[in-house]
Design a protein around this motif. Sequence first.
Motif, PDB file in Angstrom:
ATOM      1  N   ASN A  89      -8.220  -8.367  11.924  1.00  0.00           N
ATOM      2  CA  ASN A  89      -8.435  -9.804  11.895  1.00  0.00           C
ATOM      3  C   ASN A  89      -8.198 -10.371  10.496  1.00  0.00           C
ATOM      4  OD1 ASN A  89      -9.043  -9.707  14.565  1.00  0.00           O
ATOM      5  ND2 ASN A  89     -11.245  -9.818  14.285  1.00  0.00           N
ATOM      6  N   LEU A  90      -8.565  -9.638   9.459  1.00  0.00           N
ATOM      7  CA  LEU A  90      -8.326 -10.101   8.105  1.00  0.00           C
ATOM      8  C   LEU A  90      -6.842 -10.065   7.772  1.00  0.00           C
ATOM      9  CD1 LEU A  90     -11.291  -8.459   6.180  1.00  0.00           C
ATOM     10  CD2 LEU A  90     -11.090 -10.799   6.984  1.00  0.00           C
ATOM     11  N   ASN A  91      -6.118  -9.101   8.307  1.00  0.00           N
ATOM     12  CA  ASN A  91      -4.698  -8.981   8.026  1.00  0.00           C
ATOM     13  C   ASN A  91      -3.866 -10.046   8.713  1.00  0.00           C
ATOM     14  OD1 ASN A  91      -5.019  -6.827   6.320  1.00  0.00           O
ATOM     15  ND2 ASN A  91      -4.788  -5.300   7.932  1.00  0.00           N
ATOM     16  N   GLU A  92      -4.459 -10.834   9.593  1.00  0.00           N
ATOM     17  CA  GLU A  92      -3.698 -11.895  10.243  1.00  0.00           C
ATOM     18  C   GLU A  92      -3.251 -12.951   9.236  1.00  0.00           C
ATOM     19  OE1 GLU A  92      -6.394 -15.370  12.074  1.00  0.00           O
ATOM     20  OE2 GLU A  92      -6.876 -13.398  12.859  1.00  0.00           O
ATOM     21  N   PHE A  93      -3.873 -13.015   8.064  1.00  0.00           N
ATOM     22  CA  PHE A  93      -3.493 -13.965   7.025  1.00  0.00           C
ATOM     23  C   PHE A  93      -2.211 -13.534   6.315  1.00  0.00           C
ATOM     24  CE2 PHE A  93      -7.773 -16.146   5.936  1.00  0.00           C
ATOM     25  CZ  PHE A  93      -8.143 -16.144   7.264  1.00  0.00           C
ATOM     26  N   VAL A  94      -2.011 -12.225   6.225  1.00  0.00           N
ATOM     27  CA  VAL A  94      -0.895 -11.681   5.451  1.00  0.00           C
ATOM     28  C   VAL A  94       0.433 -12.156   6.034  1.00  0.00           C
ATOM     29  CG1 VAL A  94       0.260  -9.557   4.718  1.00  0.00           C
ATOM     30  CG2 VAL A  94      -2.227  -9.687   4.716  1.00  0.00           C
ATOM     31  N   GLY A  95       1.296 -12.639   5.122  1.00  0.00           N
ATOM     32  CA  GLY A  95       2.621 -13.103   5.520  1.00  0.00           C
ATOM     33  C   GLY A  95       2.688 -14.580   5.848  1.00  0.00           C
ATOM     34  N   LYS A  96       1.553 -15.250   5.909  1.00  0.00           N
ATOM     35  CA  LYS A  96       1.536 -16.683   6.228  1.00  0.00           C
ATOM     36  C   LYS A  96       1.868 -17.498   4.979  1.00  0.00           C
ATOM     37  CE  LYS A  96      -0.088 -16.016  10.377  1.00  0.00           C
ATOM     38  NZ  LYS A  96       0.640 -16.016  11.546  1.00  0.00           N
ATOM     39  N   SER A  97       2.444 -18.673   5.195  1.00  0.00           N
ATOM     40  CA  SER A  97       2.830 -19.558   4.097  1.00  0.00           C
ATOM     41  C   SER A  97       1.691 -20.489   3.727  1.00  0.00           C
ATOM     42  CB  SER A  97       4.040 -20.394   4.496  1.00  0.00           C
ATOM     43  OG  SER A  97       5.148 -19.566   4.724  1.00  0.00           O
ATOM     44  N   VAL A  98       1.585 -20.752   2.428  1.00  0.00           N
ATOM     45  CA  VAL A  98       0.590 -21.686   1.904  1.00  0.00           C
ATOM     46  C   VAL A  98       1.273 -22.588   0.886  1.00  0.00           C
ATOM     47  CG1 VAL A  98      -1.385 -20.158   2.242  1.00  0.00           C
ATOM     48  CG2 VAL A  98      -0.145 -20.072   0.091  1.00  0.00           C
ATOM     49  N   VAL A  99       0.683 -23.740   0.642  1.00  0.00           N
ATOM     50  CA  VAL A  99       1.181 -24.628  -0.409  1.00  0.00           C
ATOM     51  C   VAL A  99       0.167 -24.607  -1.550  1.00  0.00           C
ATOM     52  CG1 VAL A  99       0.178 -26.745   0.586  1.00  0.00           C
ATOM     53  CG2 VAL A  99       2.158 -26.901  -0.932  1.00  0.00           C
ATOM     54  N   VAL A 100       0.664 -24.448  -2.748  1.00  0.00           N
ATOM     55  CA  VAL A 100      -0.198 -24.393  -3.933  1.00  0.00           C
ATOM     56  C   VAL A 100      -0.623 -25.816  -4.280  1.00  0.00           C
ATOM     57  CG1 VAL A 100      -0.331 -23.729  -6.363  1.00  0.00           C
ATOM     58  CG2 VAL A 100       0.963 -22.316  -4.751  1.00  0.00           C
TER      59      VAL A 100
END
Length: 149
Positions: A89-100
């Motif tokens: 469940n924590l690894n679901e964040f990995v690879g997602k895009s974010v804006v700084v």
Amino acid sequence: MEFNPTTIWFLLGLILALLEFAVPGVILIFFGVGAWVVSVSTYLGLTGSFESQVLLFSITSIVLLFSLRRWIKGKFSGHVSDVQDLTQNLNEFVGKSVVVTKDVIPGKPGGKVEFKGATWSADSDEYIKSGDWATITELDGITLKIKRK
């Protein structure tokens, strides 16, 4: 007003179901459902004697408790260790895009990103300026580790 066994079992089930909201543990609801099963079986004429009603109540309640409690509790309580893999469940964040939203400077706290409509603390091994896009590489507590996109 005369109470018959059908009404008594139904009311007992209702009281137990309502008490579930006041008593933690997801247990009383199964006894409430057991009482409703007895109410229906008594109404249909399947359990005429008090002994058969108590026996059906006991068996139904215990079977429901042991077969459904873990599943129901997991649905209402969130994480259940043997149902949910926390690392996945924590690894679901990995690879997602974010804006700084605030410059991320290596080794210096205070960098911020927006992810899923919320502001997160961010850290990176490289300088990433506000407005740039980045990719999440890992989750470290409540800080997102990111790299330039």
